[in-house]
Design a protein around this motif. Structure first.
Motif, PDB file in Angstrom:
ATOM      1  N   GLY A  44       0.827  -1.206   0.000  1.00 58.72           N
ATOM      2  CA  GLY A  44       0.000   0.000   0.000  1.00 58.72           C
ATOM      3  C   GLY A  44       0.852   1.243   0.000  1.00 58.72           C
ATOM      4  N   ILE A  45       0.232   2.355  -0.297  1.00 58.76           N
ATOM      5  CA  ILE A  45       0.937   3.625  -0.349  1.00 58.76           C
ATOM      6  C   ILE A  45       1.393   4.031   1.040  1.00 58.76           C
ATOM      7  CG2 ILE A  45      -1.159   5.007  -0.128  1.00 58.76           C
ATOM      8  CD1 ILE A  45       0.127   6.993  -2.066  1.00 58.76           C
ATOM      9  N   GLN A  46       2.571   4.573   1.126  1.00 56.20           N
ATOM     10  CA  GLN A  46       3.103   5.012   2.408  1.00 56.20           C
ATOM     11  C   GLN A  46       2.715   6.455   2.674  1.00 56.20           C
ATOM     12  OE1 GLN A  46       4.807   2.847   4.535  1.00 56.20           O
ATOM     13  NE2 GLN A  46       4.023   1.428   3.013  1.00 56.20           N
ATOM     14  N   SER A  47       2.617   6.810   3.917  1.00 51.85           N
ATOM     15  CA  SER A  47       2.218   8.162   4.291  1.00 51.85           C
ATOM     16  C   SER A  47       3.341   9.151   4.020  1.00 51.85           C
ATOM     17  CB  SER A  47       1.818   8.206   5.766  1.00 51.85           C
ATOM     18  OG  SER A  47       2.905   7.852   6.571  1.00 51.85           O
ATOM     19  N   GLN A  48       3.030  10.447   4.187  1.00 55.79           N
ATOM     20  CA  GLN A  48       3.994  11.489   3.870  1.00 55.79           C
ATOM     21  C   GLN A  48       5.249  11.368   4.729  1.00 55.79           C
ATOM     22  OE1 GLN A  48       1.825  15.373   3.652  1.00 55.79           O
ATOM     23  NE2 GLN A  48       0.102  14.051   4.004  1.00 55.79           N
ATOM     24  N   ASN A  49       5.103  10.961   5.971  1.00 57.60           N
ATOM     25  CA  ASN A  49       6.237  10.779   6.879  1.00 57.60           C
ATOM     26  C   ASN A  49       6.491   9.276   7.023  1.00 57.60           C
ATOM     27  OD1 ASN A  49       8.026  10.550   8.997  1.00 57.60           O
ATOM     28  ND2 ASN A  49       7.055  12.145  10.232  1.00 57.60           N
ATOM     29  N   GLN A  50       7.627   8.820   6.534  1.00 63.50           N
ATOM     30  CA  GLN A  50       7.900   7.387   6.499  1.00 63.50           C
ATOM     31  C   GLN A  50       8.144   6.779   7.880  1.00 63.50           C
ATOM     32  OE1 GLN A  50       7.735   5.491   3.656  1.00 63.50           O
ATOM     33  NE2 GLN A  50       6.933   7.340   2.710  1.00 63.50           N
ATOM     34  N   ASN A  51       8.360   7.594   8.915  1.00 64.62           N
ATOM     35  CA  ASN A  51       8.683   7.075  10.240  1.00 64.62           C
ATOM     36  C   ASN A  51       7.624   7.464  11.268  1.00 64.62           C
ATOM     37  OD1 ASN A  51      11.278   5.933   9.487  1.00 64.62           O
ATOM     38  ND2 ASN A  51      11.944   8.051   9.207  1.00 64.62           N
ATOM     39  N   GLN A  52       6.382   7.478  10.858  1.00 68.29           N
ATOM     40  CA  GLN A  52       5.330   7.910  11.760  1.00 68.29           C
ATOM     41  C   GLN A  52       5.035   6.848  12.816  1.00 68.29           C
ATOM     42  OE1 GLN A  52       2.277   8.982   8.949  1.00 68.29           O
ATOM     43  NE2 GLN A  52       2.674  11.153   9.266  1.00 68.29           N
TER      44      GLN A  52
ATOM     45  N   GLU B  69      -8.216  19.788  -8.802  1.00 65.24           N
ATOM     46  CA  GLU B  69      -7.779  19.517 -10.170  1.00 65.24           C
ATOM     47  C   GLU B  69      -7.835  20.779 -11.025  1.00 65.24           C
ATOM     48  OE1 GLU B  69     -10.212  16.364 -11.612  1.00 65.24           O
ATOM     49  OE2 GLU B  69      -9.017  14.778 -10.646  1.00 65.24           O
ATOM     50  N   HIS B  70      -8.885  21.570 -10.845  1.00 63.25           N
ATOM     51  CA  HIS B  70      -9.064  22.763 -11.662  1.00 63.25           C
ATOM     52  C   HIS B  70      -7.954  23.778 -11.410  1.00 63.25           C
ATOM     53  CE1 HIS B  70     -10.990  26.014 -13.811  1.00 63.25           C
ATOM     54  NE2 HIS B  70     -10.994  26.768 -12.719  1.00 63.25           N
ATOM     55  N   ARG B  71      -7.483  23.879 -10.184  1.00 64.83           N
ATOM     56  CA  ARG B  71      -6.405  24.816  -9.885  1.00 64.83           C
ATOM     57  C   ARG B  71      -5.155  24.480 -10.683  1.00 64.83           C
ATOM     58  NH1 ARG B  71      -5.311  25.205  -3.717  1.00 64.83           N
ATOM     59  NH2 ARG B  71      -3.788  23.558  -4.089  1.00 64.83           N
ATOM     60  N   GLU B  72      -4.867  23.190 -10.835  1.00 59.86           N
ATOM     61  CA  GLU B  72      -3.715  22.780 -11.629  1.00 59.86           C
ATOM     62  C   GLU B  72      -3.935  23.071 -13.110  1.00 59.86           C
ATOM     63  OE1 GLU B  72      -2.753  18.707 -10.806  1.00 59.86           O
ATOM     64  OE2 GLU B  72      -1.532  19.269  -9.073  1.00 59.86           O
ATOM     65  N   LYS B  73      -5.172  22.869 -13.572  1.00 51.50           N
ATOM     66  CA  LYS B  73      -5.472  23.131 -14.985  1.00 51.50           C
ATOM     67  C   LYS B  73      -5.361  24.614 -15.304  1.00 51.50           C
ATOM     68  CE  LYS B  73      -8.502  19.129 -15.630  1.00 51.50           C
ATOM     69  NZ  LYS B  73      -9.900  18.666 -15.899  1.00 51.50           N
TER      70      LYS B  73
ATOM     71  N   PHE C 279      -3.899  16.216   1.060  1.00 50.82           N
ATOM     72  CA  PHE C 279      -3.553  14.899   0.505  1.00 50.82           C
ATOM     73  C   PHE C 279      -4.892  14.210   0.239  1.00 50.82           C
ATOM     74  CE2 PHE C 279      -2.249  10.520   0.361  1.00 50.82           C
ATOM     75  CZ  PHE C 279      -0.959  10.544  -0.140  1.00 50.82           C
ATOM     76  N   VAL C 280      -5.295  14.162  -1.020  1.00 44.65           N
ATOM     77  CA  VAL C 280      -6.649  13.724  -1.374  1.00 44.65           C
ATOM     78  C   VAL C 280      -6.664  12.248  -1.756  1.00 44.65           C
ATOM     79  CG1 VAL C 280      -8.627  14.115  -2.897  1.00 44.65           C
ATOM     80  CG2 VAL C 280      -7.219  16.055  -2.163  1.00 44.65           C
ATOM     81  N   THR C 281      -7.552  11.503  -1.114  1.00 41.89           N
ATOM     82  CA  THR C 281      -7.787  10.101  -1.439  1.00 41.89           C
ATOM     83  C   THR C 281      -9.188   9.978  -2.024  1.00 41.89           C
ATOM     84  OG1 THR C 281      -6.346   9.302   0.342  1.00 41.89           O
ATOM     85  CG2 THR C 281      -7.978   7.756  -0.528  1.00 41.89           C
ATOM     86  N   ILE C 282      -9.278   9.447  -3.237  1.00 40.79           N
ATOM     87  CA  ILE C 282     -10.561   9.293  -3.927  1.00 40.79           C
ATOM     88  C   ILE C 282     -10.921   7.816  -3.978  1.00 40.79           C
ATOM     89  CG2 ILE C 282     -11.838   9.696  -6.063  1.00 40.79           C
ATOM     90  CD1 ILE C 282      -9.841  11.917  -6.712  1.00 40.79           C
TER      91      ILE C 282
ATOM     92  N   LYS D 216      -3.454  11.660  -4.301  1.00 42.92           N
ATOM     93  CA  LYS D 216      -2.675  12.766  -4.847  1.00 42.92           C
ATOM     94  C   LYS D 216      -2.547  13.873  -3.806  1.00 42.92           C
ATOM     95  CE  LYS D 216      -1.844  15.652  -8.837  1.00 42.92           C
ATOM     96  NZ  LYS D 216      -2.185  15.948 -10.252  1.00 42.92           N
ATOM     97  N   MET D 217      -1.357  14.442  -3.749  1.00 45.02           N
ATOM     98  CA  MET D 217      -1.126  15.553  -2.835  1.00 45.02           C
ATOM     99  C   MET D 217      -1.154  16.857  -3.624  1.00 45.02           C
ATOM    100  SD  MET D 217       2.107  16.187  -0.305  1.00 45.02           S
ATOM    101  CE  MET D 217       2.348  17.735   0.557  1.00 45.02           C
ATOM    102  N   TYR D 218      -1.900  17.834  -3.086  1.00 45.83           N
ATOM    103  CA  TYR D 218      -1.992  19.158  -3.694  1.00 45.83           C
ATOM    104  C   TYR D 218      -1.399  20.178  -2.720  1.00 45.83           C
ATOM    105  CZ  TYR D 218      -5.313  17.010  -6.934  1.00 45.83           C
ATOM    106  OH  TYR D 218      -5.919  16.205  -7.880  1.00 45.83           O
ATOM    107  N   GLN D 219      -0.427  20.928  -3.210  1.00 45.14           N
ATOM    108  CA  GLN D 219       0.233  21.924  -2.377  1.00 45.14           C
ATOM    109  C   GLN D 219       0.037  23.301  -2.987  1.00 45.14           C
ATOM    110  OE1 GLN D 219       2.391  21.000   0.528  1.00 45.14           O
ATOM    111  NE2 GLN D 219       1.913  23.149   0.966  1.00 45.14           N
TER     112      GLN D 219
END
Length: 356
Positions: free
Chosen positions: A100-108, A276-280, A321-324, A351-354
């Motif tokens: 599975g996908i790992q979180s933003q901090n690998q040592n949480q 998504e629209h902000r990136e577009k 950090f968006v999970t769909i 996907k992470m949006y910053q």
């Protein structure tokens, strides 16, 4: 008579027998289970299920948490939130490598405390007060309700007494809006709390659900962004001190809460298009318009212009950090429900949006 969904042994994430706290899927499932336990705490209260008859405890005990405080609404005396403390089993914890996908901090590590908030219960005994709060949410006035103030004070107490590290906020639906408001205010105090927001309401034009035509949606979003940015600019020129969200929005950008949304849920689906629209807009060279539009809502702009409201739109956040959930949801109940978020076969896009 208890429903199957309230009984942990029938509906809970029993597959989480060895927890890898570094794994986002596991953290999501546990956060959702603790939110579910708040719903069941309230059902236990209403049904007078106590002691061995109470159904809520397995939802936190399975993950080695203990309940240290229940948050009670002053208006109807209902349980709307709870604070849980993690107790290391046998004084230590074994990590196990999982897929599975790992979180933003690998040592949480496991959270020291989790403050969880339930959403609306549309049943007798709850619907009156909960629907009033839903209306407050739509009107961007949730910050003036007792649940927010009680929850915020509880979070402040935990942070002051135990520090801010490894403390989670979690909520579902209405509860995620309360958690979001608390998280935003804590950031303004220089404190960043990890937040798990399930099906957070997006209280604006639901463009994502208006049409399935991608080009039409994109066109509507561009027009909406141009209108929003234009109105914001006009108000800013007319009333220089009325609209200074940019600094506040930029301050919030360093906070990255976890958002869990379902495209079949009209309550939260707009968050997908919002990010998504902000990136577009950046891609087509209209990033500045997108930047202004992403931190303003037309309703709040008009309210500010007429002197009715000076608050920021609470559902608009700069980063996430968006999970769909891409798994089929045959009806609204399942698309909006909390149970979907601990299913072992759930198919998700991450996907992470910053905001920059």
């Amino acid at each position: 008579m208890a429903s199957e969904r309230e009984i942990f042994s029938l509906s809970g994430p029993l597959h989480l027998t060895a927890i890898d706290w570094r794994n986002t899927d596991y953290r999501r499932s546990i956060a959702a289970s603790l939110v579910q336990s708040v719903y069941i705490l309230e059902r236990d209260r209403q049904q007078i299920r106590q002691g061995p008859n109470a159904l809520a405890p397995p939802w936190w005990e399975f993950f080695h948490f203990r309940l240290i405080q229940v948050l009670v609404d002053n208006e109807d005396q209902s349980y709307f939130g709870a604070i849980y403390e993690y107790k290391f089993p046998n004084s230590h914890f074994h990590y196990k490598t999982m897929h599975g996908i790992q979180s933003q901090n690998q040592n949480q590590n496991p959270p020291k405390y989790v403050i969880a908030f339930r959403g609306t219960i549309a049943k007798k005994g709850n619907r009156s007060q909960d629907f009033k709060l839903d209306l407050r949410l739509i009107r961007n006035n949730l910050h003036n309700c007792s649940r927010f103030h009680i929850g915020f004070q509880a979070v402040q107490n935990i942070v002051q007494n135990h520090g801010a590290s490894d403390i989670w906020l979690a909520g579902h639906s209405l509860g995620s809006s309360i958690a979001l408001l608390i998280g935003r205010d804590m950031v303004k105090m220089g404190i960043h709390l990890e937040a798990y927001l399930f099906n957070p309401p997006f209280t604006s034009l639901p463009i994502e659900k208006i049409t399935k035509n991608a080009k039409l949606k994109h066109g509507i979003r561009i027009a909406h962004s141009v209108l929003t940015a234009g109105l914001a600019g006009a108000l800013n020129n007319h009333k220089p001190k009325a609209l200074h969200k940019s600094d506040s929005f930029t301050l919030l950008s360093s906070w990255v809460p976890y958002l869990f949304v379902n495209p079949s849920d009209p309550i939260c689906a707009e968050y997908i298009g919002y990010f998504e629209h902000r990136e577009k807009m950046v891609a087509i060279g209209a990033g500045e318009i997108g930047r202004i539009a992403t931190q303003n809502s037309i309703r709040n702009i008009i309210a500010n212009a007429t002197g009715k409201d000076q608050t920021e739109p609470s559902h608009l956040i700069p980063s996430a950090f968006v999970t769909i959930n891409l798994s089929p949801s045959p009806d609204f109940k399942r698309a909006h429900g909390i149970h979907q978020w601990w299913k072992p076969d759930i198919q998700c896009n991450y996907k992470m949006y910053q905001f920059r």
